[in-house]
Design a protein around this motif. Structure first.
Motif, mmCIF file in Angstrom:
data_model
loop_
_atom_site.group_PDB
_atom_site.id
_atom_site.type_symbol
_atom_site.label_atom_id
_atom_site.label_comp_id
_atom_site.label_asym_id
_atom_site.label_seq_id
_atom_site.Cartn_x
_atom_site.Cartn_y
_atom_site.Cartn_z
ATOM 1 N N PRO A 45 0.827 -1.206 0.000
ATOM 2 C CA PRO A 45 0.000 0.000 0.000
ATOM 3 C C PRO A 45 0.866 1.263 0.000
ATOM 4 C CG PRO A 45 0.097 -0.955 2.217
ATOM 5 C CD PRO A 45 0.799 -1.908 1.270
ATOM 6 N N PRO A 46 0.435 2.353 -0.570
ATOM 7 C CA PRO A 46 -0.836 2.474 -1.305
ATOM 8 C C PRO A 46 -0.692 2.213 -2.807
ATOM 9 C CG PRO A 46 0.130 4.622 -0.912
ATOM 10 C CD PRO A 46 1.123 3.623 -0.419
ATOM 11 N N TRP A 47 0.468 1.681 -3.223
ATOM 12 C CA TRP A 47 0.634 1.349 -4.646
ATOM 13 C C TRP A 47 -0.375 0.285 -5.051
ATOM 14 C CZ3 TRP A 47 3.787 4.011 -7.860
ATOM 15 C CH2 TRP A 47 4.807 4.781 -7.298
ATOM 16 N N ASN A 48 -0.384 -0.810 -4.291
ATOM 17 C CA ASN A 48 -1.370 -1.853 -4.550
ATOM 18 C C ASN A 48 -1.529 -2.659 -3.277
ATOM 19 O OD1 ASN A 48 0.591 -4.292 -4.758
ATOM 20 N ND2 ASN A 48 1.425 -2.790 -6.182
ATOM 21 N N TYR A 49 -2.740 -2.935 -2.893
ATOM 22 C CA TYR A 49 -2.966 -3.720 -1.679
ATOM 23 C C TYR A 49 -4.273 -4.474 -1.813
ATOM 24 C CZ TYR A 49 -6.074 0.111 -0.255
ATOM 25 O OH TYR A 49 -7.062 1.046 -0.211
ATOM 26 N N PRO A 219 2.103 7.427 3.988
ATOM 27 C CA PRO A 219 0.850 6.996 4.625
ATOM 28 C C PRO A 219 1.094 6.143 5.870
ATOM 29 C CG PRO A 219 0.819 6.594 2.262
ATOM 30 C CD PRO A 219 2.219 6.951 2.612
ATOM 31 N N LEU A 220 2.193 5.344 5.874
ATOM 32 C CA LEU A 220 2.473 4.496 7.037
ATOM 33 C C LEU A 220 2.788 5.350 8.259
ATOM 34 C CD1 LEU A 220 2.952 1.504 8.029
ATOM 35 C CD2 LEU A 220 5.369 1.982 7.692
ATOM 36 N N LEU A 221 3.562 6.414 8.049
ATOM 37 C CA LEU A 221 3.944 7.275 9.166
ATOM 38 C C LEU A 221 2.730 8.000 9.741
ATOM 39 C CD1 LEU A 221 7.370 8.860 8.154
ATOM 40 C CD2 LEU A 221 6.862 6.745 9.344
ATOM 41 N N ALA A 222 1.676 8.110 8.940
ATOM 42 C CA ALA A 222 0.484 8.803 9.409
ATOM 43 C C ALA A 222 -0.411 7.892 10.254
ATOM 44 C CB ALA A 222 -0.302 9.343 8.219
ATOM 45 N N THR A 223 -0.094 6.585 10.301
ATOM 46 C CA THR A 223 -0.928 5.670 11.092
ATOM 47 C C THR A 223 -0.492 5.698 12.558
ATOM 48 O OG1 THR A 223 0.548 3.799 10.759
ATOM 49 C CG2 THR A 223 -1.188 4.100 9.125
ATOM 50 N N ARG A 224 -1.284 5.020 13.420
ATOM 51 C CA ARG A 224 -0.995 5.038 14.856
ATOM 52 C C ARG A 224 0.330 4.326 15.152
ATOM 53 N NH1 ARG A 224 -3.877 3.059 19.746
ATOM 54 N NH2 ARG A 224 -4.123 1.153 18.565
ATOM 55 N N ASP A 225 0.530 3.148 14.544
ATOM 56 C CA ASP A 225 1.787 2.419 14.752
ATOM 57 C C ASP A 225 2.962 3.215 14.196
ATOM 58 O OD1 ASP A 225 0.699 0.267 16.020
ATOM 59 O OD2 ASP A 225 0.371 -0.865 14.160
ATOM 60 N N GLY A 226 2.720 3.851 13.048
ATOM 61 C CA GLY A 226 3.794 4.560 12.361
ATOM 62 C C GLY A 226 4.220 5.831 13.072
ATOM 63 N N ALA A 227 3.446 6.253 14.077
ATOM 64 C CA ALA A 227 3.781 7.492 14.788
ATOM 65 C C ALA A 227 5.119 7.380 15.510
ATOM 66 C CB ALA A 227 2.674 7.832 15.782
ATOM 67 N N LYS A 279 -4.431 11.369 -4.981
ATOM 68 C CA LYS A 279 -5.450 10.555 -4.328
ATOM 69 C C LYS A 279 -4.810 9.519 -3.404
ATOM 70 C CE LYS A 279 -8.939 7.012 -5.292
ATOM 71 N NZ LYS A 279 -9.557 6.179 -6.328
ATOM 72 N N TRP A 280 -3.784 8.822 -3.900
ATOM 73 C CA TRP A 280 -3.253 7.678 -3.147
ATOM 74 C C TRP A 280 -2.043 8.012 -2.291
ATOM 75 C CZ3 TRP A 280 -6.127 3.680 -2.330
ATOM 76 C CH2 TRP A 280 -7.104 3.334 -3.259
ATOM 77 N N PHE A 281 -1.198 8.927 -2.722
ATOM 78 C CA PHE A 281 0.044 9.205 -1.979
ATOM 79 C C PHE A 281 0.015 10.555 -1.271
ATOM 80 C CE2 PHE A 281 1.667 7.097 -6.029
ATOM 81 C CZ PHE A 281 1.513 5.826 -5.516
ATOM 82 N N ARG A 282 -0.999 11.344 -1.504
ATOM 83 C CA ARG A 282 -1.059 12.726 -1.027
ATOM 84 C C ARG A 282 0.126 13.524 -1.564
ATOM 85 N NH1 ARG A 282 -2.079 11.789 5.310
ATOM 86 N NH2 ARG A 282 -3.584 10.120 5.145
ATOM 87 N N MET A 283 0.620 13.113 -2.715
ATOM 88 C CA MET A 283 1.678 13.900 -3.357
ATOM 89 C C MET A 283 1.703 13.537 -4.838
ATOM 90 S SD MET A 283 5.131 11.996 -2.162
ATOM 91 C CE MET A 283 5.833 10.760 -3.240
#
Lengths: 298, 242
Positions: A45-49, A219-227, A279-283
């Motif tokens: 993700p978010p390339w393909n999941y 996107p991973l860094l934006a998750t709770r674990d990724g914090a 849409k997918w990467f916010r960049m």
């Protein structure tokens, strides 16, 4: 079972086989009507999941749908491990790969690439409280396609920071080659078969850092674990990491490849790729954006 | 052109063979460490199984049930990823060990194989004729003398074929360590494949290395079996008439 029973059974099997094979041939079709089978990992993700319901989603599933519609081709995406994907392409189990494959010289020997539809930088990621979090050249762009004294100096600082550290990467990814060539035996490199396993070991401190695609990490860094994680040191692009993400075909499949190549050029020009990236990467992950950034960095 | 391609093939195979052979110490080290650990632990388990205290027997039985009843791959994942997810383990004094994938693989293999080895030894123990123990008792042998002169030598001989089988299985089981980033023979082979996209020849080379290892081990075991066989005694030939 009587002889008659056996014979009847065999006839049934034969009829079934014919029906199934016939059905397959019908569905897959011939020539331009043939359904194209597109291989992807479904774990990146978010390339393909893969969604909980089993559906493939992400940048590439969206993009392949758009490209196929543009080319009036029927396409079917299948998920498989990256380990076996090139083999599946070579043996004809799939017709193309859409799995954020970086164009590298090694891969170009066994694969036929289109032009890149995305170009992203690699970033080092480490735990927030790790010493590497304060690595030199934070956020600076290291472009390995533009050698010069600045790059040499930055490479020296990078080697210094990572000396003796354990860096985890996905096996046979573009970053794996890059680290091997750049760091040599200065750092120890640990190979993972999936991103998830590598991320776990990064979080529990078994590895000091990882080098990974920015579009995956943001996107991973934006998750709770990724914090607990943070980007550190320079962003890297070019050189052994390749010339962007492209679709891969069998080298002999030139007609199909050039059709997709044309569709990619058109979707880059009309802003579709940029829109999908946002849409997918916010960049914006389009090659033009990367080219502009690399120019600015010089 | 054809010659150049063949040369490239030969170079590739030679480089790959060299890389795989360099990984043999990892595979061998993992095997030797976990074989010694599992044998000692297995011996301890058999001692516990024959103990007078019921709770001790229960613990040994539970251990064997647990580790023989679950897949080794799962145990390796549990030790490597499972334990690392627990805060106390990560902050505890043993984290430097558990941080190391090779240690985790060795620990899982030791636990798993100790259960099998205990069963092998238990079978050997049960096969010693009761009459011999009674005879030893009649001769006035104490517990330690009985163990040293009657039970252990026979157990060793009786257990050897099945124990050897277990050791050969262990050599091959070491390949599972490659799933947790250990660069053993299989790990290196997978790494070469991931970089070259060639599968069959690389796996064949790795298989050849395992065949070499198990072949050497089998030869060693056969030699040991012959040494322990009373019918081929190298003494004055007292047992050779059978």
């Amino acid at each position: 079972m009587t002889a008659f029973g056996i014979r009847a059974g065999l006839a049934c099997v034969a009829a079934l086989a014919t029906a199934v094979l016939g059905g397959c041939r019908d569905e897959e079709g011939k020539g331009a009507d043939r359904v194209l089978v597109v291989g992807t990992e479904g774990l990146y993700p978010p390339w393909n999941y893969t969604r909980p319901d089993g559906q493939l989603a992400g940048f590439e599933p969206d993009y392949v749908r758009i490209l196929c519609a543009r080319l009036h081709r029927r396409c079917r995406m299948v998920a498989m491990d990256w380990d076996g994907m090139v083999g599946a392409l070579q043996t004809g189990k799939i017709d193309l790969i859409a799995d954020s494959v970086q164009v590298t010289p090694e891969r170009s020997q066994v694969l036929g690439f289109t032009r890149p539809y995305a170009m992203t930088t690699g970033v080092f990621v480490t735990l927030r409280d790790h010493r590497l979090a304060g690595m030199a050249d934070k956020g600076a762009m290291m472009d390995f396609d533009r050698p010069g004294p600045a790059l040499t100096a930055m490479t020296g600082r990078l080697k210094g920071s990572l000396a003796g550290k354990v860096i985890g990467v996905e096996i046979s990814g573009a970053f794996d080659n890059f680290l091997n060539q750049t760091l040599g035996s200065g750092a120890s490199i640990r190979y993972y078969h999936t991103m998830g396993e590598r991320d776990l070991d990064l979080l529990n401190g078994r590895i000091d850092a990882t080098l990974e695609d920015e579009a995956y990490m943001r996107p991973l860094l934006a998750t709770r674990d990724g914090a607990a994680l943070t980007m550190a040191g320079p962003r890297v692009i070019g050189g052994a990491m390749g010339g962007g993400e492209a679709l891969a075909f069998r080298p002999g499949d030139t007609a199909l490849r050039s059709a997709f190549d044309g569709a990619i050029a058109a979707t880059i020009a009309d802003g579709t790729v940029r829109r999908l990236g946002l849409k997918w990467f916010r960049m914006d992950a389009s090659p033009a954006q990367a080219a502009a950034e690399r120019k600015g960095a010089r | 052109m054809g010659g150049a391609a063949m040369n490239a093939d030969v170079t590739f195979l030679a480089d790959t063979a060299l890389a795989i052979v360099r990984a043999v110490p990892v595979t061998l080290g993992l095997f030797v460490a976990s074989a010694i650990g599992a044998s000692l632990l297995g011996g301890g388990l058999v001692a516990a199984l024959t103990a007078g205290l019921a709770p001790v027997r229960g613990i040994a039985r539970g251990w064997i049930f647990l580790f023989r009843g679950t897949p080794l791959l799962l145990q390796i994942f549990m030790v490597y990823y499972g334990l690392a997810a627990l805060g106390p383990v990560r902050q505890g004094p043993f984290w430097p060990a558990f941080r190391d994938p090779l240690f985790c693989a060795g620990l899982a293999m030791t636990c798993c194989c100790s259960a099998y080895i205990a069963e092998v030894l238990r079978g050997a123990l049960a096969a010693i004729p009761a009459g011999q123990i009674e005879a030893a008792l009649a001769c006035g042998m104490g517990r330690v003398t009985r163990l040293r002169l009657i039970v252990l030598p026979q157990m060793l001989r009786l257990a050897l074929p099945a124990y050897g089988n277990e050791l050969v299985m262990m050599v091959k089981s070491t390949s599972l360590a490659s799933t947790i980033t250990v660069l053993d023979v299989t790990g290196v082979a997978q790494q070469v494949i991931a970089h070259s996209y060639r599968t069959l020849d690389v796996f064949c080379l790795a298989a050849g290395v395992y065949l070499g290892l198990t072949g050497a081990l089998t030869a060693l075991l056969r030699w040991a079996e012959r040494r322990l066989d009373p019918t081929v005694s190298d003494g004055a030939g007292e047992g050779a008439s059978r």
